[in-house]
Design a protein around this motif. Structure first.
Motif, short mmCIF file in Angstrom:
data_model
loop_
_atom_site.label_atom_id
_atom_site.label_comp_id
_atom_site.label_asym_id
_atom_site.label_seq_id
_atom_site.Cartn_x
_atom_site.Cartn_y
_atom_site.Cartn_z
N LEU A 1 0.83 -1.20 0.00
CA LEU A 1 0.00 0.00 0.00
C LEU A 1 0.87 1.26 0.00
CD1 LEU A 1 -2.79 -1.05 2.55
CD2 LEU A 1 -2.87 -1.09 0.06
N GLY A 2 2.01 1.17 0.67
CA GLY A 2 2.92 2.31 0.63
C GLY A 2 3.43 2.58 -0.77
N GLY A 3 3.68 1.53 -1.52
CA GLY A 3 4.11 1.70 -2.91
C GLY A 3 3.02 2.35 -3.76
N ILE A 4 1.77 1.95 -3.52
CA ILE A 4 0.66 2.56 -4.26
C ILE A 4 0.53 4.03 -3.89
CG2 ILE A 4 -1.85 2.55 -4.56
CD1 ILE A 4 -1.76 -0.46 -4.21
N ALA A 5 0.63 4.34 -2.60
CA ALA A 5 0.54 5.74 -2.17
C ALA A 5 1.67 6.57 -2.78
CB ALA A 5 0.59 5.80 -0.65
N TYR A 6 2.85 6.00 -2.85
CA TYR A 6 3.98 6.73 -3.45
C TYR A 6 3.74 6.99 -4.93
CZ TYR A 6 8.67 7.64 -5.24
OH TYR A 6 9.74 8.21 -5.89
N ALA A 7 3.20 5.97 -5.62
CA ALA A 7 2.95 6.13 -7.05
C ALA A 7 1.88 7.18 -7.33
CB ALA A 7 2.53 4.80 -7.66
N VAL A 8 0.90 7.27 -6.44
CA VAL A 8 -0.18 8.24 -6.64
C VAL A 8 0.26 9.64 -6.24
CG1 VAL A 8 -2.52 8.89 -5.92
CG2 VAL A 8 -1.99 6.49 -6.39
N LEU A 9 1.01 9.77 -5.15
CA LEU A 9 1.37 11.09 -4.62
C LEU A 9 2.63 11.68 -5.24
CD1 LEU A 9 0.61 10.54 -0.83
CD2 LEU A 9 -0.82 11.63 -2.55
N LYS A 10 3.41 10.87 -5.95
CA LYS A 10 4.63 11.41 -6.57
C LYS A 10 4.34 12.53 -7.55
CE LYS A 10 8.75 10.04 -9.15
NZ LYS A 10 9.48 8.92 -9.79
N PRO A 11 3.31 12.40 -8.40
CA PRO A 11 3.00 13.52 -9.30
C PRO A 11 2.59 14.79 -8.56
CG PRO A 11 1.97 11.52 -10.10
CD PRO A 11 2.48 11.23 -8.73
N VAL A 12 2.07 14.64 -7.34
CA VAL A 12 1.65 15.82 -6.57
C VAL A 12 2.85 16.70 -6.28
CG1 VAL A 12 0.58 16.60 -4.43
CG2 VAL A 12 -0.29 14.57 -5.59
N ALA A 13 3.97 16.06 -5.92
CA ALA A 13 5.18 16.84 -5.62
C ALA A 13 5.69 17.58 -6.86
CB ALA A 13 6.27 15.91 -5.09
N VAL A 14 5.41 17.00 -8.04
CA VAL A 14 5.86 17.65 -9.27
C VAL A 14 4.92 18.81 -9.64
CG1 VAL A 14 6.32 17.30 -11.73
CG2 VAL A 14 6.90 15.51 -10.07
N GLU A 15 3.60 18.62 -9.43
CA GLU A 15 2.62 19.62 -9.83
C GLU A 15 2.40 20.69 -8.78
OE1 GLU A 15 -1.02 17.81 -11.05
OE2 GLU A 15 0.00 16.12 -12.03
N ALA A 16 2.74 20.42 -7.53
CA ALA A 16 2.44 21.36 -6.45
C ALA A 16 3.06 22.74 -6.65
CB ALA A 16 2.88 20.76 -5.12
N PRO A 17 4.33 22.87 -7.12
CA PRO A 17 4.90 24.22 -7.29
C PRO A 17 4.09 25.10 -8.24
CG PRO A 17 6.65 22.59 -7.34
CD PRO A 17 5.35 21.84 -7.35
N GLY A 18 3.40 24.52 -9.19
CA GLY A 18 2.62 25.32 -10.12
C GLY A 18 1.39 25.95 -9.49
N TYR A 19 1.01 25.51 -8.26
CA TYR A 19 -0.16 26.06 -7.59
C TYR A 19 0.20 27.07 -6.52
CZ TYR A 19 -3.07 22.48 -9.80
OH TYR A 19 -3.75 21.70 -10.70
N VAL B 1 -8.68 12.05 -2.87
CA VAL B 1 -9.78 11.17 -3.28
C VAL B 1 -9.27 10.09 -4.23
CG1 VAL B 1 -11.94 11.07 -4.57
CG2 VAL B 1 -11.58 12.89 -2.91
N HIS B 2 -8.40 10.48 -5.15
CA HIS B 2 -7.84 9.51 -6.09
C HIS B 2 -7.02 8.45 -5.35
CE1 HIS B 2 -6.26 7.77 -9.69
NE2 HIS B 2 -5.00 8.13 -9.41
N LEU B 3 -6.24 8.88 -4.37
CA LEU B 3 -5.44 7.94 -3.57
C LEU B 3 -6.34 6.95 -2.83
CD1 LEU B 3 -2.85 6.90 -2.26
CD2 LEU B 3 -3.07 8.72 -0.55
N ILE B 4 -7.39 7.46 -2.20
CA ILE B 4 -8.30 6.57 -1.45
C ILE B 4 -8.99 5.60 -2.40
CG2 ILE B 4 -10.32 6.48 0.04
CD1 ILE B 4 -9.55 9.23 1.09
N GLU B 5 -9.37 6.05 -3.59
CA GLU B 5 -10.00 5.16 -4.57
C GLU B 5 -9.05 4.04 -4.99
OE1 GLU B 5 -13.00 8.34 -6.80
OE2 GLU B 5 -11.02 7.91 -7.63
#
Length: 356
Positions: free
Chosen positions: A157-175, A192-196
């Motif tokens: 589950l940690g691997g899944i969370a990492y795969a889902v949240l990794k793009p967040v770290a890339v996109e976050a500076p743009g916000y 929500v996407h992570l929980i799904e």
């Protein structure tokens, strides 16, 4: 070796009584992964559907205090009422989310156990306080297997969370330069996407764990052939006692039947093997009634009682056999025997007239 032999001997599926006894002792197959799946589903509902309107209500409520902060006089007389007012409103708004989470936790177990309580679970078990028993449970095979499953599940589950949240770290500076509402909306979608994703994975994990839990539960409650036989004997009673009781019931029924023979109008015989006693009252009965019947020794006793009470004996082997096989005691004769029986009764009435 003895325990292994016992397990090998337990080849029979657990009976309903054994399952009920185990339930009364609090032994119920409960899959923790299935309960966690229901709880995760509750989290998804709360995060996706409940939190957004809840946060909007909370923001609208607090915005009034922030925009008009200069109008409030914060002294020792109104600080406490203001605090309780704000705290009460926030508690009311968040109460729905908290209630749904509690309902999800309860539902996760109730869908597996139903409504259940056991007084035996409330009884203190001092054996659990012994260090030796605690060490045995801690280092048992089941505990080690469960520990390995937990680490494996956590890593997966940690691997899944990492795969889902990794793009967040890339996109976050743009916000960073956008309004806070846009950033919160972005984070909300990612959560929500992570929980799904976790829910999809947990569906497979929960299904396997539920099957395994119930399989292991049934296997542990399996019975030996001797246990099945003893339980059946306990429930149904000793066959010898049952046979004796059945024999006593037959004897009582036979005595009641013999007491009805003196009321008969005629006894139709085979002449030695069968005897059927008939009673007929034209004013009260639509058809003759069999008050007693029997073969061999019982037939002989019926004939003896009939002779003692001067009841006519009529030999008609086919009719005697037919009535014995097709009519029970205290029942009227069927239509197909009306004519033959009527001839017998007519013959009996003629005999009575001759005597008188």
């Amino acid at each position: 070796m003895a325990s292994e032999d016992d397990k090998e001997d337990k080849t029979e599926a657990p009976s309903g009584k054994r399952l009920d006894d185990a339930r009364e002792r609090g032994q119920i197959p409960v899959s923790r992964e299935t309960a966690m799946w229901v709880e995760l589903l509750g989290v998804l509902v709360v995060v996706a559907l409940v939190i957004p309107p809840m946060m909007r209500q909370m923001a609208d409520y607090l915005r009034g205090f922030i925009e008009e902060a200069h109008t409030f006089q914060l002294d020792e007389n109104n600080v406490q009422p203001l605090f309780f007012q704000i705290f009460g409103r926030i508690t009311l708004i968040t109460g729905v989310a908290f209630g749904l989470m509690v309902a999800a936790v309860v539902a996760g177990y109730m869908i597996q156990t139903g409504f259940f309580y056991s007084l035996e679970l409330l009884a203190p078990d001092f054996s659990r306080l012994l260090p030796t028993n605690g060490l045995k449970r801690l280092f048992s095979t089941d505990s080690l297997v469960n520990l390995g499953k937990s680490f494996g599940k956590l890593a997966f589950l940690g691997g899944i969370a990492y795969a889902v949240l990794k793009p967040v770290a890339v996109e976050a500076p743009g916000y960073t330069g956008l309004p806070i509402e846009a950033m919160l909306l972005f984070l909300h979608k990612k959560v929500v996407h992570l929980i799904e994703m976790l829910l999809v994975v947990f569906t497979a994990i929960a299904a396997v764990d539920l099957f395994w839990t119930r399989f292991q539960y049934t296997r542990n409650l399996r019975m030996t052939k001797v246990e099945v036989k003893d339980e059946r004997k306990e429930q149904e009673g000793d066959p010898m006692i049952k046979g004796r009781l059945r024999q006593m019931r037959i004897e009582r029924a036979r005595k009641r039947m013999m007491a009805q023979v003196p009321k008969a109008d005629v006894v139709i015989t085979n002449p030695t093997h069968y005897a059927v006693a008939l009673q007929y009252d034209a004013k009260q009965m639509a058809a003759p009634v069999v008050v007693a019947k029997g073969i061999n020794l019982i037939a002989e006793r019926i004939r003896e009682i009939a002779e003692e009470h001067r009841i006519p004996l009529v030999s008609n082997p086919p009719l005697a056999r037919a009535l014995h096989d097709s009519v029970e005691v205290d029942q009227q004769i069927p239509n197909q025997h009306y004519r033959a029986v009527a001839e017998v009764i007519s013959y009996v009435y003629k005999l009575r007239k001759r005597k008188f």
